[in-house]
Design a protein around this motif. Structure first.
Motif, PDB file in Angstrom:
ATOM      1  N   MET A   1       0.848  -1.182   0.000  1.00 19.94           N
ATOM      2  CA  MET A   1       0.000   0.000   0.000  1.00 19.94           C
ATOM      3  C   MET A   1       0.889   1.239   0.000  1.00 19.94           C
ATOM      4  SD  MET A   1      -2.577   1.408   2.955  1.00 19.94           S
ATOM      5  CE  MET A   1      -3.374  -0.165   3.168  1.00 19.94           C
ATOM      6  N   ARG A  14     -14.023   5.779  -2.066  1.00 23.58           N
ATOM      7  CA  ARG A  14     -13.908   4.464  -1.435  1.00 23.58           C
ATOM      8  C   ARG A  14     -13.115   4.578  -0.137  1.00 23.58           C
ATOM      9  NH1 ARG A  14     -13.047  -0.967  -4.731  1.00 23.58           N
ATOM     10  NH2 ARG A  14     -15.270  -0.495  -4.934  1.00 23.58           N
ATOM     11  N   TYR A  16     -11.344   2.297   2.934  1.00 19.34           N
ATOM     12  CA  TYR A  16     -10.848   1.026   3.448  1.00 19.34           C
ATOM     13  C   TYR A  16     -10.755   1.187   4.963  1.00 19.34           C
ATOM     14  CZ  TYR A  16      -9.544   0.298  -1.431  1.00 19.34           C
ATOM     15  OH  TYR A  16      -9.572   0.173  -2.802  1.00 19.34           O
ATOM     16  N   LEU A  55      -3.155  -6.115   0.283  1.00 12.84           N
ATOM     17  CA  LEU A  55      -3.245  -4.711  -0.112  1.00 12.84           C
ATOM     18  C   LEU A  55      -1.964  -4.179  -0.751  1.00 12.84           C
ATOM     19  CD1 LEU A  55      -5.071  -3.290   3.062  1.00 12.84           C
ATOM     20  CD2 LEU A  55      -6.083  -3.985   0.882  1.00 12.84           C
ATOM     21  N   SER A  56      -1.080  -5.061  -1.155  1.00 17.19           N
ATOM     22  CA  SER A  56       0.249  -4.629  -1.591  1.00 17.19           C
ATOM     23  C   SER A  56       0.218  -3.698  -2.797  1.00 17.19           C
ATOM     24  CB  SER A  56       1.124  -5.853  -1.905  1.00 17.19           C
ATOM     25  OG  SER A  56       0.533  -6.630  -2.954  1.00 17.19           O
ATOM     26  N   ASP A  57      -0.778  -3.826  -3.671  1.00 15.33           N
ATOM     27  CA  ASP A  57      -0.847  -2.985  -4.865  1.00 15.33           C
ATOM     28  C   ASP A  57      -1.812  -1.816  -4.714  1.00 15.33           C
ATOM     29  OD1 ASP A  57       0.948  -4.634  -6.227  1.00 15.33           O
ATOM     30  OD2 ASP A  57      -0.650  -5.968  -6.910  1.00 15.33           O
ATOM     31  N   LEU A  58      -2.347  -1.618  -3.532  1.00 15.66           N
ATOM     32  CA  LEU A  58      -3.345  -0.577  -3.321  1.00 15.66           C
ATOM     33  C   LEU A  58      -2.705   0.806  -3.235  1.00 15.66           C
ATOM     34  CD1 LEU A  58      -6.334   0.126  -2.668  1.00 15.66           C
ATOM     35  CD2 LEU A  58      -5.741  -0.129  -0.255  1.00 15.66           C
ATOM     36  N   LEU A  59      -3.294   1.771  -3.936  1.00 13.77           N
ATOM     37  CA  LEU A  59      -2.875   3.162  -3.849  1.00 13.77           C
ATOM     38  C   LEU A  59      -4.023   3.981  -3.270  1.00 13.77           C
ATOM     39  CD1 LEU A  59      -1.142   3.622  -7.333  1.00 13.77           C
ATOM     40  CD2 LEU A  59      -0.040   3.221  -5.125  1.00 13.77           C
ATOM     41  N   VAL A  60      -3.728   4.782  -2.263  1.00 15.05           N
ATOM     42  CA  VAL A  60      -4.742   5.636  -1.646  1.00 15.05           C
ATOM     43  C   VAL A  60      -4.216   7.063  -1.565  1.00 15.05           C
ATOM     44  CG1 VAL A  60      -5.801   3.776  -0.314  1.00 15.05           C
ATOM     45  CG2 VAL A  60      -3.928   5.104   0.698  1.00 15.05           C
ATOM     46  N   ASP A 156      -9.700   7.902  -2.523  1.00 15.42           N
ATOM     47  CA  ASP A 156      -9.575   6.603  -1.860  1.00 15.42           C
ATOM     48  C   ASP A 156      -8.765   6.820  -0.594  1.00 15.42           C
ATOM     49  OD1 ASP A 156     -10.409   4.428  -4.112  1.00 15.42           O
ATOM     50  OD2 ASP A 156      -9.358   6.122  -5.018  1.00 15.42           O
ATOM     51  N   VAL A 158      -7.586   5.084   3.431  1.00 13.14           N
ATOM     52  CA  VAL A 158      -7.561   4.008   4.410  1.00 13.14           C
ATOM     53  C   VAL A 158      -7.595   4.632   5.794  1.00 13.14           C
ATOM     54  CG1 VAL A 158      -5.027   3.880   4.405  1.00 13.14           C
ATOM     55  CG2 VAL A 158      -6.361   1.939   5.221  1.00 13.14           C
ATOM     56  N   ILE A 193     -14.693  -2.500   3.283  1.00 13.08           N
ATOM     57  CA  ILE A 193     -14.654  -1.554   2.170  1.00 13.08           C
ATOM     58  C   ILE A 193     -16.049  -0.959   1.998  1.00 13.08           C
ATOM     59  CG2 ILE A 193     -14.232  -1.225  -0.291  1.00 13.08           C
ATOM     60  CD1 ILE A 193     -12.320  -3.581  -0.217  1.00 13.08           C
TER      61      ILE A 193
END
Length: 245
Positions: A1, A14, A16, A55-60, A156, A158, A193
């Motif tokens: 992330m 969105r 998280y 969540l390794s590829d998640l961008l917020v 987005d 978290v 989510i």
């Protein structure tokens, strides 16, 4: 992330919502610890590590946590690389609901008041374990959340906080009150989510629950039938007998 500097656009937002990983609220002798200062247990670090892989590829755009150590640790572990803009944010508004003194609960009411603690949220003037009232807790969390929704710099986000905080946010988003709160189980290091349609001033038009209480370390919830508060009640029953005055 990672936290990414992204321009605001009119697309659906969105959230998280994550609960911190496992901690021990009791010492090796069974005595309660100060919940404001406890840190992640070894099990909690493993749980958060499993969620980090998911969540390794998640961008917020924004990453926020409660200022309690267990929430700060969880967010820090989840961020797979330094954020591109600023640092992860912390706020005391997202602290967990404050319990009263456990010794004030009569022995014969432990199971009722602890196991069913979240059902008392349906009577918002009552307090959590004879502590902070549900009304005061909700007002604190939602005051911060309304301001957060009105800010235009995220699409987005978290939020890493606590069991009760997640329940307040989701129940309010979905129903506008506390009525769903007792039903929204939040296991350690769980992921929720929620998609939100809102006006520029933060007024929520609609909310959609995409995922509830997902635990990467145990996706099927195998062997897990107790509620969060039932586990705490069981730990409290194992506490050393209280000395009489």
């Amino acid at each position: 992330m990672a936290v990414l500097d992204m321009p605001r656009n009119p697309e659906r937002r969105r959230l998280y919502l994550i609960r911190h990983g496992d901690v021990s609220y009791f010492d090796h002798g069974g005595r309660p610890l100060d919940p404001r200062t406890v840190s992640l247990s070894e099990e909690g670090e493993v749980q958060v590590g499993a969620l980090k892989e998911v969540l390794s590829d998640l961008l917020v755009d924004r990453a926020v946590s409660s200022d309690y150590p267990r929430a700060v640790q969880t967010l820090s572990q989840l961020l797979s690389q330094p954020p591109r803009r600023g640092e992860p944010e912390v706020t005391d508004a997202l602290r967990e609901v404050r319990a009263g003194r456990l010794r004030d609960i009569p022995d014969d009411l432990y199971d009722q008041e602890v196991s069913d603690a979240y059902r008392w949220a349906l009577s918002p003037s009552t307090g959590f374990l004879r502590g902070e009232s549900w009304n005061a807790f909700s007002d604190r969390v939602l005051a911060w959340f309304h301001q957060f929704l009105a800010e235009s710099d995220w699409q987005d986000a978290v939020i890493v906080s606590h069991d009760g905080v997640n329940r307040i946010l989701m129940s309010w988003l979905l129903k506008g009150d506390h009525t769903l709160l007792p039903c929204l189980e939040q296991d350690p290091a769980c992921l929720n989510i929620v998609d939100i349609d809102c006006r520029d001033d933060g007024t929520v038009l609609a909310a959609y629950l995409r995922l509830l209480n997902f635990t990467a370390y145990n996706p099927s919830k195998a062997g897990d039938r107790d509620t969060v508060m039932e586990r705490i009640a069981r730990a409290m029953r194992a506490m050393p007998p209280r000395a009489s005055n």
